[in-house]
Structures are given as C-alpha cells and as structure tokens.
Design a protein around this motif. Structure first.
Motif, PDB file in Angstrom:
ATOM      1  N   ASN A  11      69.464 -51.713 -14.984  1.00  0.00           N
ATOM      2  CA  ASN A  11      69.918 -52.969 -14.387  1.00  0.00           C
ATOM      3  C   ASN A  11      68.709 -53.689 -13.807  1.00  0.00           C
ATOM      4  O   ASN A  11      67.792 -53.054 -13.281  1.00  0.00           O
ATOM      5  N   LYS A  12      68.725 -55.009 -13.882  1.00  0.00           N
ATOM      6  CA  LYS A  12      67.644 -55.804 -13.301  1.00  0.00           C
ATOM      7  C   LYS A  12      67.845 -55.922 -11.788  1.00  0.00           C
ATOM      8  O   LYS A  12      68.926 -56.283 -11.329  1.00  0.00           O
ATOM      9  N   VAL A  13      66.785 -55.618 -11.048  1.00  0.00           N
ATOM     10  CA  VAL A  13      66.764 -55.785  -9.593  1.00  0.00           C
ATOM     11  C   VAL A  13      65.691 -56.835  -9.324  1.00  0.00           C
ATOM     12  O   VAL A  13      64.514 -56.628  -9.639  1.00  0.00           O
ATOM     13  N   TYR A  14      66.111 -57.974  -8.772  1.00  0.00           N
ATOM     14  CA  TYR A  14      65.198 -59.110  -8.632  1.00  0.00           C
ATOM     15  C   TYR A  14      64.378 -59.037  -7.342  1.00  0.00           C
ATOM     16  O   TYR A  14      64.863 -58.610  -6.295  1.00  0.00           O
ATOM     17  N   ALA A  15      63.134 -59.498  -7.459  1.00  0.00           N
ATOM     18  CA  ALA A  15      62.220 -59.548  -6.323  1.00  0.00           C
ATOM     19  C   ALA A  15      62.616 -60.706  -5.407  1.00  0.00           C
ATOM     20  O   ALA A  15      63.178 -61.703  -5.856  1.00  0.00           O
ATOM     21  N   PRO A  16      62.301 -60.589  -4.126  1.00  0.00           N
ATOM     22  CA  PRO A  16      62.577 -61.685  -3.193  1.00  0.00           C
ATOM     23  C   PRO A  16      61.555 -62.816  -3.339  1.00  0.00           C
ATOM     24  O   PRO A  16      60.635 -62.731  -4.148  1.00  0.00           O
ATOM     25  N   ASN A  17      61.711 -63.851  -2.549  1.00  0.00           N
ATOM     26  CA  ASN A  17      60.894 -65.071  -2.660  1.00  0.00           C
ATOM     27  C   ASN A  17      59.636 -65.025  -1.790  1.00  0.00           C
ATOM     28  O   ASN A  17      59.583 -65.613  -0.715  1.00  0.00           O
ATOM     29  N   TYR A  18      58.627 -64.336  -2.280  1.00  0.00           N
ATOM     30  CA  TYR A  18      57.325 -64.299  -1.610  1.00  0.00           C
ATOM     31  C   TYR A  18      56.258 -64.668  -2.637  1.00  0.00           C
ATOM     32  O   TYR A  18      56.329 -64.252  -3.784  1.00  0.00           O
ATOM     33  N   HIS A  19      55.261 -65.417  -2.197  1.00  0.00           N
ATOM     34  CA  HIS A  19      54.174 -65.829  -3.097  1.00  0.00           C
ATOM     35  C   HIS A  19      53.133 -64.732  -3.293  1.00  0.00           C
ATOM     36  O   HIS A  19      52.551 -64.608  -4.360  1.00  0.00           O
ATOM     37  N   THR A  20      52.860 -63.951  -2.241  1.00  0.00           N
ATOM     38  CA  THR A  20      51.790 -62.962  -2.281  1.00  0.00           C
ATOM     39  C   THR A  20      52.393 -61.570  -2.171  1.00  0.00           C
ATOM     40  O   THR A  20      53.065 -61.268  -1.189  1.00  0.00           O
ATOM     41  N   TYR A  21      52.133 -60.743  -3.188  1.00  0.00           N
ATOM     42  CA  TYR A  21      52.753 -59.422  -3.194  1.00  0.00           C
ATOM     43  C   TYR A  21      51.955 -58.436  -4.036  1.00  0.00           C
ATOM     44  O   TYR A  21      51.064 -58.803  -4.796  1.00  0.00           O
ATOM     45  N   ILE A  22      52.304 -57.174  -3.866  1.00  0.00           N
ATOM     46  CA  ILE A  22      51.755 -56.072  -4.641  1.00  0.00           C
ATOM     47  C   ILE A  22      52.931 -55.466  -5.404  1.00  0.00           C
ATOM     48  O   ILE A  22      54.014 -55.286  -4.836  1.00  0.00           O
TER      49      ILE A  22
ATOM     50  N   MET B  57      55.109 -44.384  -2.175  1.00  0.00           N
ATOM     51  CA  MET B  57      55.133 -45.209  -3.373  1.00  0.00           C
ATOM     52  C   MET B  57      56.217 -46.269  -3.205  1.00  0.00           C
ATOM     53  O   MET B  57      57.289 -45.976  -2.711  1.00  0.00           O
ATOM     54  N   PHE B  58      55.936 -47.486  -3.607  1.00  0.00           N
ATOM     55  CA  PHE B  58      56.906 -48.573  -3.548  1.00  0.00           C
ATOM     56  C   PHE B  58      56.919 -49.305  -4.878  1.00  0.00           C
ATOM     57  O   PHE B  58      56.020 -49.161  -5.695  1.00  0.00           O
ATOM     58  N   THR B  59      57.956 -50.120  -5.075  1.00  0.00           N
ATOM     59  CA  THR B  59      58.059 -50.924  -6.292  1.00  0.00           C
ATOM     60  C   THR B  59      57.416 -52.285  -6.086  1.00  0.00           C
ATOM     61  O   THR B  59      56.711 -52.797  -6.951  1.00  0.00           O
ATOM     62  N   TYR B  60      57.660 -52.878  -4.907  1.00  0.00           N
ATOM     63  CA  TYR B  60      57.217 -54.243  -4.606  1.00  0.00           C
ATOM     64  C   TYR B  60      56.963 -54.318  -3.110  1.00  0.00           C
ATOM     65  O   TYR B  60      57.740 -53.783  -2.316  1.00  0.00           O
ATOM     66  N   LYS B  61      55.881 -54.985  -2.728  1.00  0.00           N
ATOM     67  CA  LYS B  61      55.567 -55.171  -1.309  1.00  0.00           C
ATOM     68  C   LYS B  61      54.993 -56.565  -1.105  1.00  0.00           C
ATOM     69  O   LYS B  61      53.957 -56.908  -1.677  1.00  0.00           O
ATOM     70  N   ALA B  62      55.690 -57.374  -0.316  1.00  0.00           N
ATOM     71  CA  ALA B  62      55.179 -58.697   0.046  1.00  0.00           C
ATOM     72  C   ALA B  62      54.187 -58.542   1.189  1.00  0.00           C
ATOM     73  O   ALA B  62      54.416 -57.767   2.124  1.00  0.00           O
ATOM     74  N   ILE B  63      53.064 -59.272   1.102  1.00  0.00           N
ATOM     75  CA  ILE B  63      52.055 -59.225   2.153  1.00  0.00           C
ATOM     76  C   ILE B  63      51.660 -60.641   2.554  1.00  0.00           C
ATOM     77  O   ILE B  63      51.806 -61.581   1.779  1.00  0.00           O
ATOM     78  N   ASP B  64      51.171 -60.772   3.766  1.00  0.00           N
ATOM     79  CA  ASP B  64      50.733 -62.065   4.279  1.00  0.00           C
ATOM     80  C   ASP B  64      49.211 -62.086   4.347  1.00  0.00           C
ATOM     81  O   ASP B  64      48.608 -61.334   5.111  1.00  0.00           O
TER      82      ASP B  64
ATOM     83  N   ASN C 143      49.360 -56.168   6.927  1.00  0.00           N
ATOM     84  CA  ASN C 143      49.986 -57.493   6.848  1.00  0.00           C
ATOM     85  C   ASN C 143      51.273 -57.481   6.023  1.00  0.00           C
ATOM     86  O   ASN C 143      51.648 -58.479   5.431  1.00  0.00           O
ATOM     87  N   GLU C 144      51.955 -56.350   5.998  1.00  0.00           N
ATOM     88  CA  GLU C 144      53.178 -56.185   5.211  1.00  0.00           C
ATOM     89  C   GLU C 144      54.333 -57.018   5.772  1.00  0.00           C
ATOM     90  O   GLU C 144      54.555 -57.063   6.969  1.00  0.00           O
ATOM     91  N   LEU C 145      55.049 -57.696   4.870  1.00  0.00           N
ATOM     92  CA  LEU C 145      56.209 -58.503   5.245  1.00  0.00           C
ATOM     93  C   LEU C 145      57.535 -57.862   4.810  1.00  0.00           C
ATOM     94  O   LEU C 145      58.534 -57.965   5.496  1.00  0.00           O
ATOM     95  N   TYR C 146      57.509 -57.226   3.637  1.00  0.00           N
ATOM     96  CA  TYR C 146      58.747 -56.706   3.057  1.00  0.00           C
ATOM     97  C   TYR C 146      58.395 -55.668   1.994  1.00  0.00           C
ATOM     98  O   TYR C 146      57.446 -55.847   1.237  1.00  0.00           O
TER      99      TYR C 146
END
Length: 189
Positions: free
Chosen positions: A127-138, A1-8, A170-173
């Motif tokens: 606390n707020k944890v901010y997402a990184p700068n990716y356009h396409t993500y899950i 399980m993940f919170t956020y995943k950037a994909i290409d 195609n996972e980036l982060y």
C-alpha cells in the motif's frame, strides 16, 4: 532506522524561489532523461566534489549549500536535480544496490516545486503511504518509494558517498513505514 525524516535547515521561501529560478535557467544540453526514474536529471556537484558547468550557474544554490546544508553533513555527497515532468510519475524504485539492503541508505532531498504529498513509500502490503508536506527531508533510499503524477516537480538530491547522520538536531517529523518484499522491477542494478 526511519523511512522519512523532515528537517529544518532554515531554507526559506526566498531561497527556494531563487534556486528554482536558477535551475529552470539551466540550458537543456545539461539535462538527460533517466528511464529508470522516468524523469530528467542534471548533475550539479559530481563525484570529484566539484561543481559542474550547470552547477556553477546556480550561485544561490551554492551559497545555500555552503551555509545551510553542508554544515549539517559529516561527509560530502553528489548533488543532482530530478525534474519530473507535468503528468509524469516516478515509478516505485530503490536508490541503492540490492545487495546493500537492508542497510540504511539516507538520501537528502529539497523539494523546490510541485506537490509535496505525492511522494510515497510502499508498506509491507504494497500500500502507498504518502509523505507529509515538508520541503527539506531525508529518506531511506533502500525503502521502495515513488512519485504519483502531478504538476512539474523539481527536487534537489544529495546522496552517495554521504550516507546520512546518526542524529539530527533539527528534526521536525519522523515517519516509519513497514518494509515490503522487494520486487526485481524496483531495482536498477
């Protein structure tokens, strides 16, 4: 399980610009204001898996969906656009029913315009944890999240009945955030 995943998905700047132009040309009659999320929404691909009248106006989006997004999905999902107005925020919320938590609820997102790093998830200490700068993500729709105020933001959202994939080639982060105690104001249902 993940919170956020950037994909290409090989969705390039030209694709984003053309889709944005199409979305911005959708007549106002197709948009409605959603109080829970404090933003405007337009439905593009409905629960019958057909393109709506507004969706049919977005020919490049349909092409990108068919060639770059759909091949990566094991199931179809409804598609809509969130338009967060300049200076507005999306309050902390979850994108599933309370009785579905702690199940994992993957939601596909393609950020077209606006600041990418104002999406946040709350950790166990709220606390707020901010997402990184990716356009396409899950993202995990069952994890409390929201959007800080910034310029206008357009985001393509794909979700239920699609619930995600077991893995992404195609996972980036990937980001994992500890889970906070749920509050009733975060739950729409």
């Amino acid at each position: 399980m993940f919170t956020y995943k950037a994909i290409d998905l090989d969705i390039n700047k030209d694709d984003i610009n053309l889709i944005t132009k199409e979305i911005k040309s959708i007549p106002e009659k197709h948009w409605f204001f959603n109080e829970y999320r404090n933003c405007d929404i337009v439905r593009l691909y409905d629960k019958g898996f057909t393109w709506t009248e507004a969706g049919k106006l977005c020919t490049h989006l349909i092409d990108v969906y068919n060639k770059k997004i759909k091949p990566n999905l094991s199931k179809k999902g409804k598609i809509h656009i969130l338009k967060t107005r300049k200076g507005n925020s999306i309050p902390t919320h979850i994108d599933c029913k309370q009785n579905e938590i702690p199940e994992f609820h993957q939601k596909f997102r393609l950020a077209l315009t606006g600041k990418l790093s104002n999406l946040y998830f709350l950790d166990k200490n709220n606390n707020k944890v901010y997402a990184p700068n990716y356009h396409t993500y899950i993202l995990n729709g069952g994890h409390p999240h929201g959007l800080d105020p910034a310029e206008e933001k357009l985001t393509i959202c794909l979700g239920s009945p699609w619930k995600g994939e077991d893995n992404y080639d195609n996972e980036l982060y990937t980001m994992n955030v500890s889970f906070p105690k749920l509050k009733t104001e975060w739950i729409q249902w």
